[in-house]
Scaffold this motif. Structure first.
Motif, PDB file in Angstrom:
ATOM      1  N   ALA A  66       2.520   1.790  -3.592  1.00  0.00           N
ATOM      2  CA  ALA A  66       1.546   2.131  -4.535  1.00  0.00           C
ATOM      3  C   ALA A  66       1.192   3.635  -4.237  1.00  0.00           C
ATOM      4  CB  ALA A  66       0.219   1.221  -4.557  1.00  0.00           C
ATOM      5  N   ARG A  67       1.021   3.923  -3.032  1.00  0.00           N
ATOM      6  CA  ARG A  67       0.867   5.581  -2.573  1.00  0.00           C
ATOM      7  C   ARG A  67       2.103   6.407  -3.219  1.00  0.00           C
ATOM      8  NH1 ARG A  67      -0.043   4.055   2.512  1.00  0.00           N
ATOM      9  NH2 ARG A  67      -2.346   3.277   2.799  1.00  0.00           N
ATOM     10  N   GLY A  68       3.141   5.883  -2.967  1.00  0.00           N
ATOM     11  CA  GLY A  68       4.400   6.565  -3.372  1.00  0.00           C
ATOM     12  C   GLY A  68       4.536   6.587  -4.812  1.00  0.00           C
ATOM     13  N   LEU A  69       4.337   5.634  -5.428  1.00  0.00           N
ATOM     14  CA  LEU A  69       4.274   5.653  -7.012  1.00  0.00           C
ATOM     15  C   LEU A  69       3.287   6.482  -7.718  1.00  0.00           C
ATOM     16  CD1 LEU A  69       5.561   1.749  -7.730  1.00  0.00           C
ATOM     17  CD2 LEU A  69       6.754   4.000  -7.783  1.00  0.00           C
TER      18      LEU A  69
ATOM     19  N   ALA B  28      -1.944  -3.261  -8.026  1.00  0.00           N
ATOM     20  CA  ALA B  28      -2.426  -2.164  -7.120  1.00  0.00           C
ATOM     21  C   ALA B  28      -1.649  -0.757  -7.613  1.00  0.00           C
ATOM     22  CB  ALA B  28      -1.592  -2.700  -5.574  1.00  0.00           C
ATOM     23  N   VAL B  29      -0.529  -0.714  -8.129  1.00  0.00           N
ATOM     24  CA  VAL B  29       0.009   0.456  -8.456  1.00  0.00           C
ATOM     25  C   VAL B  29      -0.791   1.063  -9.539  1.00  0.00           C
ATOM     26  CG1 VAL B  29       1.971   1.710  -9.570  1.00  0.00           C
ATOM     27  CG2 VAL B  29       2.589  -0.021  -7.769  1.00  0.00           C
ATOM     28  N   ALA B  30      -1.389  -0.021 -10.681  1.00  0.00           N
ATOM     29  CA  ALA B  30      -1.973   0.719 -11.681  1.00  0.00           C
ATOM     30  C   ALA B  30      -3.219   1.144 -11.220  1.00  0.00           C
ATOM     31  CB  ALA B  30      -2.027  -0.507 -12.676  1.00  0.00           C
ATOM     32  N   ALA B  31      -3.852   0.521 -10.395  1.00  0.00           N
ATOM     33  CA  ALA B  31      -5.457   0.702  -9.806  1.00  0.00           C
ATOM     34  C   ALA B  31      -5.266   1.911  -8.859  1.00  0.00           C
ATOM     35  CB  ALA B  31      -5.726  -0.434  -8.838  1.00  0.00           C
ATOM     36  N   VAL B  32      -4.254   2.148  -8.038  1.00  0.00           N
ATOM     37  CA  VAL B  32      -4.153   3.570  -7.400  1.00  0.00           C
ATOM     38  C   VAL B  32      -3.867   4.700  -8.391  1.00  0.00           C
ATOM     39  CG1 VAL B  32      -2.877   4.704  -5.645  1.00  0.00           C
ATOM     40  CG2 VAL B  32      -3.476   2.306  -5.424  1.00  0.00           C
TER      41      VAL B  32
ATOM     42  N   MET C  65      -4.789  11.725  -4.190  1.00  0.00           N
ATOM     43  CA  MET C  65      -4.770  10.350  -4.116  1.00  0.00           C
ATOM     44  C   MET C  65      -5.972   9.641  -3.604  1.00  0.00           C
ATOM     45  SD  MET C  65      -2.382   7.794  -3.801  1.00  0.00           S
ATOM     46  CE  MET C  65      -0.916   9.239  -3.888  1.00  0.00           C
ATOM     47  N   ALA C  66      -6.097   8.639  -4.591  1.00  0.00           N
ATOM     48  CA  ALA C  66      -7.278   7.824  -3.960  1.00  0.00           C
ATOM     49  C   ALA C  66      -6.878   7.120  -2.795  1.00  0.00           C
ATOM     50  CB  ALA C  66      -7.616   6.656  -5.001  1.00  0.00           C
ATOM     51  N   PRO C  67      -8.002   6.826  -1.757  1.00  0.00           N
ATOM     52  CA  PRO C  67      -7.699   6.185  -0.550  1.00  0.00           C
ATOM     53  C   PRO C  67      -6.962   4.909  -0.689  1.00  0.00           C
ATOM     54  CG  PRO C  67     -10.233   6.378  -1.128  1.00  0.00           C
ATOM     55  CD  PRO C  67      -9.281   7.161  -1.988  1.00  0.00           C
TER      56      PRO C  67
ATOM     57  N   ALA D  27       0.669  -1.120   0.009  1.00  0.00           N
ATOM     58  CA  ALA D  27       0.129  -0.120   0.073  1.00  0.00           C
ATOM     59  C   ALA D  27       0.904   1.396  -0.149  1.00  0.00           C
ATOM     60  CB  ALA D  27      -0.945  -0.129   1.030  1.00  0.00           C
ATOM     61  N   GLU D  28       2.017   1.259   0.769  1.00  0.00           N
ATOM     62  CA  GLU D  28       2.698   2.382   0.785  1.00  0.00           C
ATOM     63  C   GLU D  28       3.593   2.557  -0.466  1.00  0.00           C
ATOM     64  OE1 GLU D  28       6.699   4.003   3.305  1.00  0.00           O
ATOM     65  OE2 GLU D  28       5.260   2.411   4.435  1.00  0.00           O
TER      66      GLU D  28
END
Length: 114
Positions: free
Chosen positions: A5-8, A85-89, A14-16, A2-3
């Motif tokens: 994906a948020r960073g990238l 996950a990265v693509a989704a975020v 930012m989506a939650p 999660a961290e």
């Protein structure tokens, strides 16, 4: 994950994102309660994309979906865990609707490293 994906996906709104891995006592495993709490935490009424890594988490999410315990519109996304996950975020943070978020995550199966 999660961290990462948020960073990238950083650089704009930012989506939650919430992590739900592990057991209540911090061990390896799957906790239905943690999945429910994470899904409810990020739910904004537009649906929730759930990415699961391995067997027990997939089975737990499927069970929660079948029992109607997850927020309305929640979906188990068939995608590689990290890349999906990265693509989704990124897609969700750009304002994409849930079907487009799901599609972006699934397209991660096509990423080639060579």
């Amino acid at each position: 994950m999660a961290e990462l994906a948020r960073g990238l996906a950083a650089g704009g709104p930012m989506a939650p994102v919430a992590a739900a891995g592990g057991t209540a006592d911090g061990g390896l495993g799957t906790s239905a309660e943690r999945i429910l709490a994470a899904a409810r935490e990020v739910d904004r009424g537009a649906g929730v994309a759930l990415l699961a890594d391995l067997g027990s988490s997939v089975l737990t999410v499927k069970s929660l979906l079948a029992e109607g315990e997850l927020p309305p519109g929640a979906r188990l996304v068939d995608a590689p865990f990290l890349e999906g996950a990265v693509a989704a975020v990124v897609a969700a943070s750009a304002g994409a609707p849930l079907p487009a978020v799901e599609s972006a995550a699934g397209e991660a199966y096509e990423y080639r490293k060579a």
